[in-house]
Scaffold this active site. Structure first.
Site, mmCIF file in Angstrom:
data_model
loop_
_atom_site.group_PDB
_atom_site.id
_atom_site.type_symbol
_atom_site.label_atom_id
_atom_site.label_comp_id
_atom_site.label_asym_id
_atom_site.label_seq_id
_atom_site.Cartn_x
_atom_site.Cartn_y
_atom_site.Cartn_z
ATOM 1 N N SER A 54 0.282 0.918 -4.963
ATOM 2 C CA SER A 54 -0.826 1.330 -4.084
ATOM 3 C C SER A 54 -0.359 2.539 -3.308
ATOM 4 O O SER A 54 0.853 2.724 -3.092
ATOM 5 C CB SER A 54 -1.149 0.198 -3.100
ATOM 6 O OG SER A 54 -1.960 0.671 -2.039
ATOM 7 N N TYR A 64 0.780 -7.029 2.457
ATOM 8 C CA TYR A 64 0.411 -6.335 1.221
ATOM 9 C C TYR A 64 1.192 -5.028 1.096
ATOM 10 O O TYR A 64 1.831 -4.766 0.067
ATOM 11 C CB TYR A 64 -1.096 -6.070 1.239
ATOM 12 C CG TYR A 64 -1.624 -5.251 0.086
ATOM 13 C CD1 TYR A 64 -1.860 -5.845 -1.148
ATOM 14 C CD2 TYR A 64 -1.902 -3.891 0.234
ATOM 15 C CE1 TYR A 64 -2.361 -5.113 -2.213
ATOM 16 C CE2 TYR A 64 -2.403 -3.150 -0.821
ATOM 17 C CZ TYR A 64 -2.627 -3.761 -2.038
ATOM 18 O OH TYR A 64 -3.125 -3.021 -3.087
HETATM 19 C C1 BGC Z 1 -6.225 -1.777 -1.393
HETATM 20 C C2 BGC Z 1 -7.683 -1.505 -1.135
HETATM 21 C C3 BGC Z 1 -7.841 -0.334 -0.187
HETATM 22 C C4 BGC Z 1 -7.050 0.858 -0.674
HETATM 23 C C5 BGC Z 1 -7.099 2.044 0.250
HETATM 24 C C6 BGC Z 1 -5.565 -0.510 -1.854
HETATM 25 O O1 BGC Z 1 -4.220 -0.740 -2.094
HETATM 26 O O2 BGC Z 1 -6.108 -2.782 -2.383
HETATM 27 O O3 BGC Z 1 -8.294 -2.667 -0.597
HETATM 28 O O4 BGC Z 1 -9.205 0.043 -0.125
HETATM 29 O O5 BGC Z 1 -5.712 0.488 -0.883
HETATM 30 O O6 BGC Z 1 -6.749 1.697 1.564
#
Ligand code: BGC
Length: 251
Positions: free
Chosen positions: A143, A156
């Site tokens: 991410s 996360y």
């Molecule tokens: C998350 C999303 C979020 C995006 C931008 C991703 O890693 O899973 O929920 O919208 O990041 O913040």
């Protein structure tokens, strides 16, 4: 278009969202695809049908990657049927949007065990088969939050930050064997993981206002890069993070 004929790919969490798009695009490039799912059985079966109608082999395997015993069972099943996987896409992931004070030990373990421990043990298992073949690809779907904090999803982003160094460690140790290890780091993409929050138009507008490109991406914006990284053309790319976020990480 990269040619993946003769390659076997495993995509974790491939029943829906970004994982499903990746499974389909790998098959379009010629790969045979294992669709792992934990709970999305019906959706995984749909992805399997779609891949078979493209003329590629597809199988679904249920396993919760937060449990190492289930990872081992999944690999035993795949290797027994098709042999070792050539391409591993660590895509399975979960997130809980909660302030720090509300994070319980159970939630913490669930996120870390799925996103980070699961990816590590899938890679550990896949890399040994790749090493024997002298060819392999490990692609982690991390991410933009492997670099930038979220402000809404502490554990996360911690798991994704861990994925960054995991990828770099694996790349350092395995790149000499014809294997590349990379992270694809999406920003805001329209999938089930954020469907609920994005259904609020005010929140959606706020998210878009932070994205320099001015729109929310689609799963296919991610899957095309995964196909490229899986191909021979990408043989010299290892230890890299490819942001696919419309510039969100610039802020
Ligand atoms: C998350 C999303 C979020 C995006 C931008 C991703 O890693 O899973 O929920 O919208 O990041 O913040």
């Amino acid at each position: 278009m990269p040619d993946l004929h003769g390659k076997t790919a495993l995509v974790t969490g491939a029943g829906r969202g970004i994982g499903a798009a990746i499974a389909l695009d790998l098959a379009r490039a010629g790969a045979d695809v294992v669709i792992n799912y934990s709970r999305s059985q019906a959706q995984a079966a749909e992805v399997q049908k779609a891949i078979q109608s493209l003329g590629q082999r597809a199988m679904t395997v249920q396993a919760d990657v937060s449990q190492k015993t289930q990872i081992d069972r999944m690999f035993d099943q795949i290797e027994g049927a098709w042999g070792p996987v050539d391409i591993l896409v660590n895509n399975a992931g979960i997130e809980f949007r909660k302030p720090v004070r509300e994070i319980t030990e159970e939630l913490y373990d669930q996120v870390m065990d799925t996103n980070l421990k699961g990816a590590f043990f899938c890679a550990q298992r896949a890399l040994e088969g790749m090493k024997q073949k002298g060819w392999g690809r490990v692609i982690n779907i991390s991410s933009v939050h492997e670099i930038t904090p979220t402000g809404f999803c502490c554990v996360y982003s911690m798991s994704k930050g861990g994925m960054r160094l995991m990828m770099r460690e694996l790349a350092l140790e395995y790149s000499r064997f014809g294997i590349t290890v990379n992270n694809v780091a999406p920003g805001a993409i329209r999938t089930d993981i954020n469907r609920e929050v994005l259904s609020d138009p005010a929140y959606e507008a706020k998210v878009i206002s932070k994205i320099p490109a001015g729109f929310i991406g689609m799963p296919e914006d991610v899957s095309k890069m995964v196909v490229f990284l899986a191909s021979d053309e990408a043989r010299y790319i290892t230890g890299a993070v490819i942001l696919i976020d419309g510039g969100l990480g610039l802020r």
